[in-house]
Write an enzyme that holds these catalytic residues in place. Structure first.
Site, short mmCIF file in Angstrom:
data_model
loop_
_atom_site.label_atom_id
_atom_site.label_comp_id
_atom_site.label_asym_id
_atom_site.label_seq_id
_atom_site.Cartn_x
_atom_site.Cartn_y
_atom_site.Cartn_z
N LYS A 79 0.81 -1.22 0.00
CA LYS A 79 0.00 0.00 0.00
C LYS A 79 0.84 1.28 0.00
O LYS A 79 2.03 1.26 0.32
CB LYS A 79 -0.94 -0.01 1.22
CG LYS A 79 -1.88 -1.20 1.26
CD LYS A 79 -2.73 -1.29 0.01
CE LYS A 79 -3.82 -2.34 0.04
NZ LYS A 79 -3.40 -3.70 0.25
C1 LIG Z 1 -9.84 -2.67 -1.33
C2 LIG Z 1 -9.21 -3.44 -0.21
N1 LIG Z 1 -9.85 -3.56 0.95
C3 LIG Z 1 -9.33 -4.23 1.99
C4 LIG Z 1 -8.10 -4.84 1.90
C5 LIG Z 1 -7.59 -5.63 3.04
O1 LIG Z 1 -6.47 -5.11 3.64
P1 LIG Z 1 -5.41 -6.05 4.42
O2 LIG Z 1 -4.66 -6.82 3.40
O3 LIG Z 1 -4.57 -5.05 5.15
O4 LIG Z 1 -6.17 -6.92 5.36
C6 LIG Z 1 -7.39 -4.74 0.71
C7 LIG Z 1 -6.04 -5.37 0.60
O5 LIG Z 1 -5.39 -5.35 -0.40
C8 LIG Z 1 -7.94 -4.02 -0.39
O6 LIG Z 1 -7.31 -3.93 -1.56
#
Ligand SMILES: Cc1ncc(COP(=O)(O)O)c(C=O)c1O
Length: 426
Positions: free
Chosen positions: A202
């Site tokens: 990210k």
């Molecule tokens: C749009 C979106 N929401 C939620 C998440 C979930 O985040 P995490 O991987 O930190 O749990 C991601 C992860 O890539 C994402 O792209």
């Protein structure tokens, strides 16, 4: 005649080294050492006489997002589930979820025992389509989640209007959009709550992390309980050796606390974010200009009219039908990868046809047959998401940190692959 494309044995367009991600800043090592020797590696250990990095980050990130409150979490997935539950969503409730997203958009909803209702996206922004949302609202809908996808900000005016008319919370998933702005405000500040992921790919990252931002103190207190096993941070003075987390017994939670190491890295990264985002935007604008000059029918992802600042998590380009009639999108993506030496990929697979989104493989969701039928992803139609998946290629934001002459190579690679696309035909 010999082959010209690198994927079929020809010379690569460039051998240059592309920027890698993540990139530590100057403060990270010092802060990590500070945590190591502080005697407190997480907020769920005793207070050591000074403000935790977690509290520092919560204050700094709330401020950055134009929100009054921030509850850091262990992951973006937990932030999403916590935000939904903190807004009152629970067993059997329907939650509107964009059909073109990472699996967490659906699995976080399933994780709180609710039902993801997959809704199609807009063909130019790839974000939730307001008209499709309106059509999907039922008497069982309890929340709308919107993802600001890849490099776009969704049409927040239209979505907020729908949410308000139906009395529903809007949860903004800003996992791709740290620092993007709509009108006068950063994303995350418009919905009932904003949710962020700080996972390793990210724009703002600490490896694994997340956050919920909100202006609503009741939602923030519930989020605190949900992420710390039913405890919240004491608001009164706390002595050295005492627990800063208070056992209120008000709301049961689970453990999704952000560790002090992660919070320290986030403080370091937050300092760098705006300057990096500005460089990405400059490169993206340059590339969009160069791709346009090629005159080959490439369509760059757009953003909603109200967007004032984009944040480029992925740069996405739709290929013209004439090209796709010769070779499929995945083969063209692989050919671009071979020319450039960094991964060019398709978008996410639509969530109604994604091998990662299979609630039937989890025993915990098998409460009854009716529920299992409601959570079956294949019951939804997502023609726009499918078309985007089958026609769009994209690459990650770190590439946009390269100098502009390197960005020119990207446009040249598109030109080369398109000129020789017949080498990719069956
Ligand atoms: C749009 C979106 N929401 C939620 C998440 C979930 O985040 P995490 O991987 O930190 O749990 C991601 C992860 O890539 C994402 O792209």
């Amino acid at each position: 005649m010999g082959n010209s494309l690198a994927i079929s044995g020809g010379p690569r367009l460039t051998d240059r080294e592309w920027p890698r991600w993540p990139q530590p800043g100057d403060q990270a090592l010092k802060s990590l050492e500070d945590v190591l020797t502080s005697g407190r590696w997480t907020i769920s250990c005793a207070y050591q006489g000074r403000q935790s990095y977690e509290r520092q980050f919560a204050a700094a990130f709330a401020d950055y997002c134009g929100s009054t409150l921030c509850v850091p979490t262990a992951t973006g997935t937990s932030a999403l589930a916590i935000a939904l539950e903190a807004c009152g969503v629970g067993a059997s409730d329907e939650v509107i979820v964009p059909g073109l997203s990472w699996v967490a958009s659906a699995s976080a909803v399933l994780g709180i025992n609710a039902v993801p209702v997959l809704v199609d996206v807009d063909p130019s922004t790839y974000c939730l389509d307001p008209a499709a949302v309106e059509a999907a609202v039922t008497h069982r809908t309890r929340a709308i989640t919107v993802v600001h996808a890849y490099s776009a900000v969704a049409d927040l005016d239209a979505l907020l209007d729908i949410a308000q008319r139906h009395g529903l919370p809007l949860i903004e998933d800003c996992a791709h959009a740290h620092g993007a702005r709509y009108g006068k405000w950063p994303v995350g500040a418009f919905g009932t709550a904003g949710v962020f992921s700080m996972q390793g790919s990210k724009l703002l990252t600490c490896g694994e992390g997340g956050a919920v931002v909100t202006d609503d103190p009741e939602i923030a207190v519930r989020a605190e309980h949900l992420r710390a096993d039913g405890r919240m941070l004491r608001r009164d003075a706390v002595g050295v050796g005492e627990m800063e987390l208070l056992e209120t017994g008000q709301l049961m939670g689970s453990n999704a606390c952000l560790s002090e190491f992660h919070a320290a890295v986030l403080m370091d990264q937050l300092d760098l974010l705006d300057e990096q985002n500005a460089r990405r935007t400059r490169s993206a604008n340059h590339l969009t200009g160069r791709l346009g000059e090629l005159g080959l029918g490439l369509t760059v992802q757009e953003t909603s009219a109200g967007t004032t600042d984009r944040a480029y998590y992925r740069y996405a380009v739709q290929l013209p039908d004439e090209l796709l009639a010769v070779a499929p999108v995945d083969r063209i993506a692989r050919a671009l990868t071979a020319e450039l030496g960094f991964p060019v990929m398709q978008t996410h697979r639509p969530l109604n046809d994604n091998p990662l989104n299979r609630p039937s493989t989890r025993r915990r969701f098998a409460t009854d047959a009716e529920y299992m039928a409601r959570v079956e992803p294949s019951r939804f139609g997502l023609p726009v998401a499918k078309r985007i998946h089958e026609s769009v290629v994209s690459f990650g934001h770190e590439v946009l940190l390269a100098p502009l002459d390197a960005i020119d190579d990207i446009a040249s690679a598109f030109g080369k692959v398109i000129a020789h696309v017949r080498e990719l035909a069956d």
